[in-house]
Design an enzyme around this catalytic site. Structure first.
Site, short mmCIF file in Angstrom:
data_model
loop_
_atom_site.label_atom_id
_atom_site.label_comp_id
_atom_site.label_asym_id
_atom_site.label_seq_id
_atom_site.Cartn_x
_atom_site.Cartn_y
_atom_site.Cartn_z
N TYR A 138 36.17 38.04 38.68
CA TYR A 138 35.05 37.64 37.97
C TYR A 138 34.66 36.44 38.54
CZ TYR A 138 31.85 36.74 34.22
OH TYR A 138 30.61 36.38 33.40
N GLN A 199 30.47 42.81 29.45
CA GLN A 199 29.85 44.03 30.40
C GLN A 199 30.67 44.43 31.79
OE1 GLN A 199 27.86 41.69 29.36
NE2 GLN A 199 26.13 41.53 30.71
N ASN A 222 33.49 32.65 30.46
CA ASN A 222 33.52 32.19 29.07
C ASN A 222 34.07 33.04 28.05
OD1 ASN A 222 32.01 34.42 28.55
ND2 ASN A 222 30.28 33.51 28.92
N SER A 245 41.13 22.74 31.48
CA SER A 245 41.63 22.11 32.41
C SER A 245 42.49 21.09 32.01
CB SER A 245 40.79 21.58 33.91
OG SER A 245 41.25 21.34 34.93
N GLU A 335 48.74 21.77 33.96
CA GLU A 335 48.39 22.49 35.06
C GLU A 335 48.57 21.71 36.41
OE1 GLU A 335 43.95 24.50 36.10
OE2 GLU A 335 44.41 22.86 34.46
N HIS A 336 47.94 20.27 36.36
CA HIS A 336 48.03 19.64 37.44
C HIS A 336 48.70 18.51 37.30
CE1 HIS A 336 43.85 21.44 37.59
NE2 HIS A 336 44.24 21.66 38.71
N HIS A 428 69.83 64.23 30.13
CA HIS A 428 70.27 63.22 31.20
C HIS A 428 71.78 63.41 31.79
CE1 HIS A 428 66.99 60.94 29.77
NE2 HIS A 428 67.07 60.00 30.68
#
Length: 442
Positions: A138, A199, A222, A245, A335-336, A428
């Site tokens: 995406y 969709q 989004n 972020s 994250e960073h 088993h």
């Protein structure tokens, strides 16, 4: 323009609570958005192409006679690449080459190959590694179009050996982003559909008459896309549900304060919920960074977004020393993480939790976003405590291999049957014992 910079001191008695307040973020779980995404998914699952066409017209104002008409041919992708200004094309191709080289090295080093070993009695055990058959990517459209994300999502999949890569990208009002399409061409995407939103996620997860169902969906979107990805997880795999972020800069005060200020801007300009934090033991340097932020802000095209981000979720934090800075960084699990210091590797050894670690004053986070090579799809919202960057390993799966010899069946059968009886699972146990009987009677 209003800019309020939050300044904290780790020596203050209430620092821990203040830091928690800075870090506090709950992903929006708007029930209306979740219901809308669920309805769209259900509609796509039942009506396929017809539902995709209706929602694409409704949300993107794009009318088409068929979903096939929304697919872009390889000729269109190549034309987008050929139409780029030469320096822009060269930059895109150079970035792609570096991303590809890094992930090819990652494939070698990170356990992405099958293996097996034989035991003394001839039993063979191992692991078979197989690329996913089909992956969906995406890619956001409109103002949030990021060709770099195409490279970061598609190239690792291609390096992993994924047979088919399907990309979906919305084109609001029918406007295509040529740089995104050019990136798809360079990255080796197989098919591109100009659809988006929940969709598109539904089409990839369930399949329609035209869009093939995939095994995994990756890529940002989004709130509707995020809600849809949550709901289809289990039917397909997903990469992650990314939050805003984040950048955390640990600095010893030896870097140009203008550089540090701009590095904080680099994440703040993404959106108002992005987070930029500085940890530094030098109060004078922190004051210089603050002055630089205020001086440079007015020159930034996205100054309103930057100001809102820094005011709402940013912080300049004075710490006792660099050791404490590393402790706080591990708690934040950003994250960073930039370690802008004279001896960055000394401090990097103390870091346990970070999506990506940028070492030294010349290593700006933006280089990692675009062209250094490692993936820029990173865990956010403290999930770096248990998650990793997107990589080749996300596009493969592992199957255990077990080939038991006749002698091995004797030894393993006795163990298995004893444990199975203990669990009350007679079939088993009997299944294991049949091999014992056959071994002893033959």
């Amino acid at each position: 323009m209003s800019l309020t910079l939050r300044k904290l001191d780790s020596a203050d008695a209430g620092f821990a609570a203040q830091l928690r307040q800075v870090l506090a973020f709950e992903a929006s779980e708007d029930e209306a958005i979740d219901r809308a995404a669920a309805q769209i998914l259900a509609d796509v699952k039942v009506r396929g192409d017809a539902a995709v066409l209706e929602t694409t017209l409704r949300f993107d104002r794009v009318e088409a006679d068929s979903v096939a008409a929304l697919e872009l041919s390889p000729v269109v992708l190549q034309a987008a690449l050929d139409g780029l200004e030469p320096t822009r094309r060269a930059a895109l191709e150079a970035a792609a080459a570096r991303v590809r080289a890094y992930h090819e090295k990652q494939k070698i080093e990170c356990g992405t190959h099958s293996w097996e070993y034989a035991e003394a009695d001839g039993t063979v055990l191992g692991q078979k590694v197989t690329p996913l058959d089909r992956v969906g990517i995406y890619v956001p459209g409109g103002k949030a179009a990021y060709p770099s994300s195409v490279l970061m999502n598609a190239i690792p999949a291609r390096v992993a050996g994924v047979k088919e890569i399907i990309m979906v990208v919305p084109t609001p009002g029918g406007v295509r982003n040529e740089l995104v399409l050019a990136a798809a061409c360079i990255a080796g995407v197989d098919r591109v559909f100009t659809i988006g939103g929940a969709q598109a996620v539904g089409a990839l997860a369930y399949g329609t008459e035209t869009v093939p169902a995939v095994d995994k969906i990756v890529g940002p979107g989004n709130a509707y896309v995020a809600a849809a990805k949550r709901r289809v997880f289990g039917t397909v795999g997903i990469d992650m549900i990314a939050g805003p972020s984040e950048i955390l800069v640990i600095c010893d005060g030896t870097t140009d304060p203008d550089w540090v200020a701009m590095d904080l801007f680099s994440q703040a300009e993404h959106d108002e919920l992005a987070q930029s934090i500085l940890l530094c033991p030098d109060a004078g340097f922190i004051a210089q960074v603050e002055a630089s932020i205020r001086r440079q802000l007015d020159d930034m095209p996205r100054k309103e977004v930057i100001a809102a981000s820094l005011s709402g979720r940013g912080a300049l934090i004075q710490v006792r020393d660099m050791d404490e800075a590393c402790e706080i960084a591990n708690d934040i699990a950003p994250e960073h993480l930039e370690i802008s210091a004279e001896n960055p590797r000394q401090w990097a050894e103390r870091i346990r939790h970070a999506g990506a670690i940028f070492l030294g004053k010349y290593t700006s986070e933006s280089l990692g976003d675009y062209c250094a090579g490692p993936n820029h799809v990173l865990p956010t919202s403290r999930t770096a405590r248990f998650s990793s960057p997107l990589g080749v390993y996300d596009f493969i799966k592992r199957s255990s291999l077990i080939e038991v010899s006749e002698a091995g069946a004797q030894m393993l059968g006795e163990i298995a049957s004893e444990l199975a009886y203990g669990e009350g699972l007679q079939a088993h146990a009997r299944s294991a014992e049949y091999r014992l009987q056959r071994t002893t009677t033959e």
